[in-house]
Design an enzyme around this catalytic site. Structure first.
Site, PDB file in Angstrom:
ATOM      1  N   CYS A 131       0.940  -1.281  -0.098  1.00 39.19           N
ATOM      2  CA  CYS A 131      -0.287  -0.013  -0.119  1.00 39.19           C
ATOM      3  C   CYS A 131       0.946   1.299   0.012  1.00 39.19           C
ATOM      4  CB  CYS A 131      -1.013  -0.097   1.203  1.00 39.19           C
ATOM      5  SG  CYS A 131      -0.134  -0.687   2.750  1.00 39.19           S
ATOM      6  N   HIS A 258      -2.518   6.620   3.906  1.00 34.37           N
ATOM      7  CA  HIS A 258      -1.085   6.445   3.883  1.00 34.37           C
ATOM      8  C   HIS A 258      -0.587   7.730   3.301  1.00 34.37           C
ATOM      9  CE1 HIS A 258      -1.107   2.784   5.641  1.00 34.37           C
ATOM     10  NE2 HIS A 258      -0.446   1.929   4.601  1.00 34.37           N
TER      11      HIS A 258
HETATM   12  N1  NAP Z   1      -4.757  -3.117   4.923  1.00 30.69           N
HETATM   13  C1  NAP Z   1      -4.038  -2.658   3.800  1.00 30.69           C
HETATM   14  O1  NAP Z   1      -4.153  -1.454   3.974  1.00 30.69           O
HETATM   15  C2  NAP Z   1      -3.543  -3.397   2.831  1.00 30.69           C
HETATM   16  C3  NAP Z   1      -2.819  -3.032   1.700  1.00 30.69           C
HETATM   17  C4  NAP Z   1      -2.267  -3.498   0.837  1.00 30.69           C
HETATM   18  C5  NAP Z   1      -2.398  -4.976   1.093  1.00 30.69           C
HETATM   19  N2  NAP Z   1      -2.764  -5.516   1.795  1.00 30.69           N
HETATM   20  C6  NAP Z   1      -2.436  -6.982   1.934  1.00 30.69           C
HETATM   21  O2  NAP Z   1      -4.228  -7.312   1.726  1.00 30.69           O
HETATM   22  C7  NAP Z   1      -4.045  -8.854   2.417  1.00 30.69           C
HETATM   23  C8  NAP Z   1      -5.477  -8.731   3.020  1.00 30.69           C
HETATM   24  O3  NAP Z   1      -5.252  -7.625   4.258  1.00 30.69           O
HETATM   25  P1  NAP Z   1      -6.513  -7.093   5.332  1.00 30.69           P
HETATM   26  O4  NAP Z   1      -5.885  -5.774   5.759  1.00 30.69           O
HETATM   27  O5  NAP Z   1      -7.742  -7.003   4.605  1.00 30.69           O
HETATM   28  O6  NAP Z   1      -6.305  -8.214   6.268  1.00 30.69           O
HETATM   29  P2  NAP Z   1      -7.658  -8.773   7.469  1.00 30.69           P
HETATM   30  O7  NAP Z   1      -8.483  -7.398   7.710  1.00 30.69           O
HETATM   31  O8  NAP Z   1      -7.005  -9.122   8.732  1.00 30.69           O
HETATM   32  O9  NAP Z   1      -8.362  -9.797   6.376  1.00 30.69           O
HETATM   33  C9  NAP Z   1      -7.702 -10.955   6.405  1.00 30.69           C
HETATM   34  C10 NAP Z   1      -8.693 -12.062   5.499  1.00 30.69           C
HETATM   35  O10 NAP Z   1      -7.999 -13.244   5.334  1.00 30.69           O
HETATM   36  C11 NAP Z   1      -8.971 -14.179   5.599  1.00 30.69           C
HETATM   37  N3  NAP Z   1      -7.982 -15.304   6.012  1.00 30.69           N
HETATM   38  C12 NAP Z   1      -7.128 -15.281   7.118  1.00 30.69           C
HETATM   39  N4  NAP Z   1      -6.505 -16.423   7.292  1.00 30.69           N
HETATM   40  C13 NAP Z   1      -7.059 -17.486   6.526  1.00 30.69           C
HETATM   41  C14 NAP Z   1      -6.927 -18.818   6.210  1.00 30.69           C
HETATM   42  N5  NAP Z   1      -6.192 -19.590   6.946  1.00 30.69           N
HETATM   43  N6  NAP Z   1      -8.063 -19.522   5.164  1.00 30.69           N
HETATM   44  C15 NAP Z   1      -8.725 -18.474   4.309  1.00 30.69           C
HETATM   45  N7  NAP Z   1      -8.698 -17.316   4.741  1.00 30.69           N
HETATM   46  C16 NAP Z   1      -7.962 -16.634   5.883  1.00 30.69           C
HETATM   47  C17 NAP Z   1      -9.592 -13.766   6.910  1.00 30.69           C
HETATM   48  O11 NAP Z   1     -10.870 -14.460   6.747  1.00 30.69           O
HETATM   49  P3  NAP Z   1     -11.719 -14.747   8.217  1.00 30.69           P
HETATM   50  O12 NAP Z   1     -12.546 -13.353   8.515  1.00 30.69           O
HETATM   51  O13 NAP Z   1     -12.544 -15.716   7.924  1.00 30.69           O
HETATM   52  O14 NAP Z   1     -10.598 -15.012   9.246  1.00 30.69           O
HETATM   53  C18 NAP Z   1     -10.109 -12.304   6.103  1.00 30.69           C
HETATM   54  O15 NAP Z   1     -11.120 -12.405   5.230  1.00 30.69           O
HETATM   55  C19 NAP Z   1      -3.004  -8.936   3.121  1.00 30.69           C
HETATM   56  O16 NAP Z   1      -1.907  -9.611   2.201  1.00 30.69           O
HETATM   57  C20 NAP Z   1      -2.224  -7.532   3.303  1.00 30.69           C
HETATM   58  O17 NAP Z   1      -0.891  -7.489   3.389  1.00 30.69           O
HETATM   59  C21 NAP Z   1      -3.409  -4.752   2.951  1.00 30.69           C
END
Ligand code: NAP
Length: 353
Positions: A131, A258
């Site tokens: 990001c 950010h």
């Molecule tokens: N947040 C940001 O600003 C941002 C920006 C760029 C990239 N990213 C990337 O985007 C990705 C998601 O980030 P996020 O911020 O949305 O995280 P998050 O809010 O913690 O959401 C994580 C997701 O992954 C699922 N998950 C976790 N463990 C799992 C498993 N074993 N099997 C299947 N599903 C699973 C969760 O499902 P449950 O609810 O069922 O646990 C949830 O839907 C990450 O790789 C992060 O680095 C994030």
């Protein structure tokens, strides 16, 4: 036109997944079936994509049957395991984790900089950059095309939601647990005492009333993983393998957005006025920059906006061929969901038009 492509949002229950559902609802007519996938913990939950209510499926090989494009919004280690499974099933995967970004035969794409790279996907995998990099690239790529970028030094001011749902909830909990106390903002011992040690998670220090100069895990030489991502991912997206990059990544108690202070040096002289005029026309960039009326971008103004916003553009006083500017992007939109929607649109057009 051929049949509409089927989409999966994998990680549909997370903060990025939730943003994905909102964005896809806006262009619902472009797609066939929308499938929502998350962990077994979320199986059976009913989530909305616009007016449509869809039941979340637990991740499994079968969940990818018939899917043409899969947006992966999962933790790194979960993407590492499941991205190849989805790709093997025939889905083109757009992955937002860090796991595949620097792999040679996986393109790392920001459509403002390298849209052509989506077509080179021998593994059926396209990576979405992190990001911080993505909220800088539309501006720096436009300046690079005109003036030839030679080096940049970046200091970030990153929001809690960059750490996902857990990060956002931790910030809200910490602020709620401390706001009523008198003078809490000025007495760090009180903050730590009230929050307790568990509030070092997930940021490594309390985030309420604080500025935390650590984003990501520790790497060699005292760098953090986020700082190295800014360097390595910018180099890959801009096709500048020797670009000189210095970066310090800092978490601030902001929910979404950010921000980055950038010092960039080019192969030729560039005035602030010329840079401003160029950025005003750059795709995905808005300029808010007028000291005479005190106009500049702030994180709360940019949160929820699709493009990135640039301001405080100045010609460096002491460094030749250099500019200083401030840029902010919504980490959940351009920094994540919107970028992968833009990639998916490129693929959709390639496959169906
Ligand atoms: N947040 C940001 O600003 C941002 C920006 C760029 C990239 N990213 C990337 O985007 C990705 C998601 O980030 P996020 O911020 O949305 O995280 P998050 O809010 O913690 O959401 C994580 C997701 O992954 C699922 N998950 C976790 N463990 C799992 C498993 N074993 N099997 C299947 N599903 C699973 C969760 O499902 P449950 O609810 O069922 O646990 C949830 O839907 C990450 O790789 C992060 O680095 C994030």
């Amino acid at each position: 036109m051929s049949k509409k492509l089927n989409l999966a949002i994998v990680g549909a229950t997370g903060v990025v997944g939730s943003m994905m559902r909102d964005l896809i609802a806006e262009e619902r007519d472009n797609w066939g079936e929308i499938r929502l996938i998350a962990s077994a913990r979320s199986a059976g939950k009913q989530l909305n994509v616009g007016d449509e209510t869809i039941e979340v499926q637990a991740i499994s090989p079968e969940a990818f049957e018939g899917i043409d494009i899969a947006h992966f919004d999962l933790p790194d280690e979960v993407s590492a395991e499941w991205v190849p499974v989805a790709a093997e099933k025939g889905a083109i995967v757009i992955d937002k984790s860090a796991y595949f970004r620097m792999v040679d035969d996986v393109p790392l794409v920001a459509p403002e900089a390298n849209p052509e790279a989506v077509r080179e996907r021998p593994r059926n995998i396209i990576a979405n950059a992190n990001c911080t990099t993505l909220t800088l690239v539309p501006a720096i790529a436009a300046l690079h095309r005109e003036y030839g970028l030679e080096s940049m030094s970046v200091s970030s001011y990153q929001a809690a939601s960059g750490s996902g749902k857990a990060g956002l909830e931790a910030l809200y909990d910490q602020v709620n647990a401390t706001t009523p106390a008198n003078g809490i903002g000025t007495r760090p011992d009180d903050v730590r005492a009230q929050l307790g040690e568990e509030y070092n998670e997930p940021f490594g220090a309390p985030l309420a009333w604080n500025v935390v100069p650590k984003v990501g895990g520790w790497k060699d030489g005292g760098w953090t993983s986020e700082e190295l991502k800014v360097r390595n991912e910018s180099r890959k997206i801009l096709s500048l393998p020797n670009l000189k990059v210095a970066s310090t990544c800092v978490r601030v108690p902001v929910a979404v957005g950010h921000a980055q202070a950038v010092h960039a040096t080019f192969g030729q002289d560039v005035s602030a006025d010329d840079a401003r005029a160029l950025l005003e026309k750059a795709p995905g960039v808005t300029v808010v920059d007028d000291p005479s009326t005190s106009q500049f971008p702030t994180s709360i103004d940019v949160a929820g906006k699709r493009g990135i916003v640039v301001g405080r553009i100045r010609q460096s006083l002491d460094f030749p061929n250099s500019l200083e500017f401030f840029v902010i992007g919504d980490n959940l939109l351009k920094g994540a969901a919107l970028n992968s929607i833009e990639i998916a649109d490129l693929v959709r057009k390639e496959l169906t038009e």
